[in-house]
Design an enzyme around this catalytic site. Structure first.
Site, PDB file in Angstrom:
ATOM      1  N   HIS A 167       5.208   7.310   0.846  1.00 52.89           N
ATOM      2  CA  HIS A 167       4.698   8.192   1.906  1.00 52.89           C
ATOM      3  C   HIS A 167       5.559   9.445   2.125  1.00 52.89           C
ATOM      4  O   HIS A 167       5.809   9.852   3.255  1.00 52.89           O
ATOM      5  CB  HIS A 167       4.555   7.417   3.216  1.00 52.89           C
ATOM      6  CG  HIS A 167       3.517   6.333   3.177  1.00 52.89           C
ATOM      7  ND1 HIS A 167       2.436   6.352   2.329  1.00 52.89           N
ATOM      8  CD2 HIS A 167       3.407   5.177   3.899  1.00 52.89           C
ATOM      9  CE1 HIS A 167       1.700   5.263   2.523  1.00 52.89           C
ATOM     10  NE2 HIS A 167       2.260   4.531   3.452  1.00 52.89           N
ATOM     11  N   HIS A 213      -2.984   8.063   7.905  1.00 50.59           N
ATOM     12  CA  HIS A 213      -2.483   6.685   7.919  1.00 50.59           C
ATOM     13  C   HIS A 213      -2.654   6.062   9.304  1.00 50.59           C
ATOM     14  O   HIS A 213      -1.681   5.758   9.985  1.00 50.59           O
ATOM     15  CB  HIS A 213      -1.018   6.660   7.481  1.00 50.59           C
ATOM     16  CG  HIS A 213      -0.575   5.327   6.977  1.00 50.59           C
ATOM     17  ND1 HIS A 213      -0.395   4.242   7.803  1.00 50.59           N
ATOM     18  CD2 HIS A 213      -0.311   4.890   5.723  1.00 50.59           C
ATOM     19  CE1 HIS A 213      -0.010   3.203   7.069  1.00 50.59           C
ATOM     20  NE2 HIS A 213       0.046   3.562   5.809  1.00 50.59           N
ATOM     21  N   GLU A 230      -6.934   4.143   3.394  1.00 53.13           N
ATOM     22  CA  GLU A 230      -6.397   5.472   3.129  1.00 53.13           C
ATOM     23  C   GLU A 230      -7.102   6.107   1.939  1.00 53.13           C
ATOM     24  O   GLU A 230      -6.920   5.690   0.805  1.00 53.13           O
ATOM     25  CB  GLU A 230      -4.901   5.359   2.839  1.00 53.13           C
ATOM     26  CG  GLU A 230      -4.138   4.594   3.895  1.00 53.13           C
ATOM     27  CD  GLU A 230      -2.828   4.017   3.348  1.00 53.13           C
ATOM     28  OE1 GLU A 230      -2.106   4.726   2.648  1.00 53.13           O
ATOM     29  OE2 GLU A 230      -2.548   2.834   3.613  1.00 53.13           O
TER      30      GLU A 230
END
Ligand code: BGC
Length: 371
Positions: free
Chosen positions: A126, A196, A336
């Site tokens: 991420h 997210h 996602e």
């Protein structure tokens, strides 16, 4: 209470009726981060109310109607910005530059090797320690039902090349939450931004999302090693407990003895979306999730090629969220829309390279209904 005790307590909580939540207090979100003002913005459409902060372009609350007309907040999060800063950093933000994982944080682009920050075992997750979710974004435009935020991700940030400007617009229209992304760069780079949110259609972080019924429009997935880095293989879902082509209760097969489920400690997999029937806007239906107890249904439409489904396997009840309730084991799912994880290291995966002069765009819609 120990984490183990919290998990035991939370796993048992499955019967509470949905409640109508109060909105978050704007003053609990007003602060300075990176020397920039951080605030909370409230957007409204006919069907949806959303609260969003420019800290990580984060969705803080999302109220949608259930079948009795109650407004239910279907995203996990925290009542204050301080709790976001100290809690699960991935509750609601835009993650990037590369959302999901890059193996060992390394990739080569145009013959140059780059090393990004390692923040997940031996891998990069991420966007790294100081990824896009950890910064205050600029607020470029706010209306009653829309907000546009942008962030300059500087050359070298977390090891990535090139100055990237990312812009995200959230728009509420009827029962749709529309996400439009745009990005440009001044040097070749890779990117994989995604939203997210942890969805909990019960609107209650003490009630597991294992009861949700999920359909994913994918016939294949990308198997991984134990660190959740793709092997490069694109495998069929046929005959596996990961096959959600037929709507299935999430908890039904989650404990099955299947290697990919063991690696993820539950669902944590990249689904290769069926892109064969796009609508007029070029979007395909990626997934539909439904909660029988209150009738809330959410569909995801996207122009992206993949969907990561993560079943909240690492929540342990120790973090206290909205309504002073713990974020319990498997109390939120992330769905996602994105490119494939670790694509910069696999030539057979769709490219996530962005070059100067090109514009990256993404559109993803979360569409709510009741049954
Ligand atoms: C990943 C999980 C990770 C989670 C963190 C998900 O997108 O797939 O492996 O633990 O994000 O919130």
């Amino acid at each position: 209470m120990t984490a183990a005790a919290a998990i035991m307590l939370c796993v048992g909580c499955t019967t509470e009726a949905p409640r109508t939540e109060a909105l978050l207090n704007q003053s609990d979100y007003q602060t300075q981060i990176d020397g920039k003002p951080v605030d909370l913005y409230t957007l409204q459409s006919e069907g949806i109310t959303m609260q969003v902060t420019n800290y990580g372009a984060r969705i803080a609350g999302l109220w949608v109607p259930d079948r009795d007309g109650n407004k239910v907040d279907v995203v996990l999060g925290y009542p204050t910005i301080d709790q976001h800063l100290n809690g699960d950093g991935y509750a609601g933000p835009i993650v990037g530059r590369y959302g999901n994982r890059i193996g060992k944080g390394k990739f080569s682009l145009d013959g140059v090797e780059y090393q990004t920050t390692i923040n997940n075992g031996e891998n990069h997750l991420h966007g790294g320690i100081g990824g896009w979710s950890t910064h205050a974004w600029n607020v470029d435009n706010v209306g009653d039902n829309t907000i546009t935020m942008s962030y300059l991700s500087a050359d070298g940030e977390e090891g990535y090349p090139g100055n990237v400007i990312i812009t995200v617009t959230y728009t509420l229209a009827g029962n749709d939450l529309i996400l439009d992304y745009r990005a440009t760069t001044d040097a070749p780079t890779v990117l994989n931004p995604t939203s997210h949110c942890y969805f909990n259609l019960h609107g209650d972080s003490e009630v597991s999302t294992n009861s949700h019924v999920l359909r994913i429009n994918a016939a294949e997935y990308t198997p991984t090693d134990a660190g959740l880095i793709p092997t490069g293989e694109i495998a069929t879902l046929e005959g596996t407990p990961l096959d959600f082509r037929t709507a299935t209760v999430i908890g039904e097969r989650i404990e099955e003895d299947f290697e990919a489920l063991k690696f993820g400690a539950g669902y944590d997999h990249n689904f290769v979306l069926d892109k064969s029937t796009p609508n007029e806007a070029g979007l395909t239906e990626a997934a539909v999730v439904y909660e029988p107890a209150n009738g809330i249904e959410m569909s995801i439409l996207t122009d992206q090629v993949a969907l990561q489904f993560y079943s909240g396997n690492f929540f342990d009840g120790t973090s206290i969220g909205k309504g002073d309730k713990p974020l319990c084991y498997r109390a939120g799912i992330a769905l996602e829309a994105q490119g494939y994880p670790d694509a910069p290291n696999h030539d057979n995966f769709p490219s996530r390279v962005l070059r100067p002069g090109e514009e990256y765009t993404q559109q993803t819609i979360y569409r709510f209904a009741t049954k």
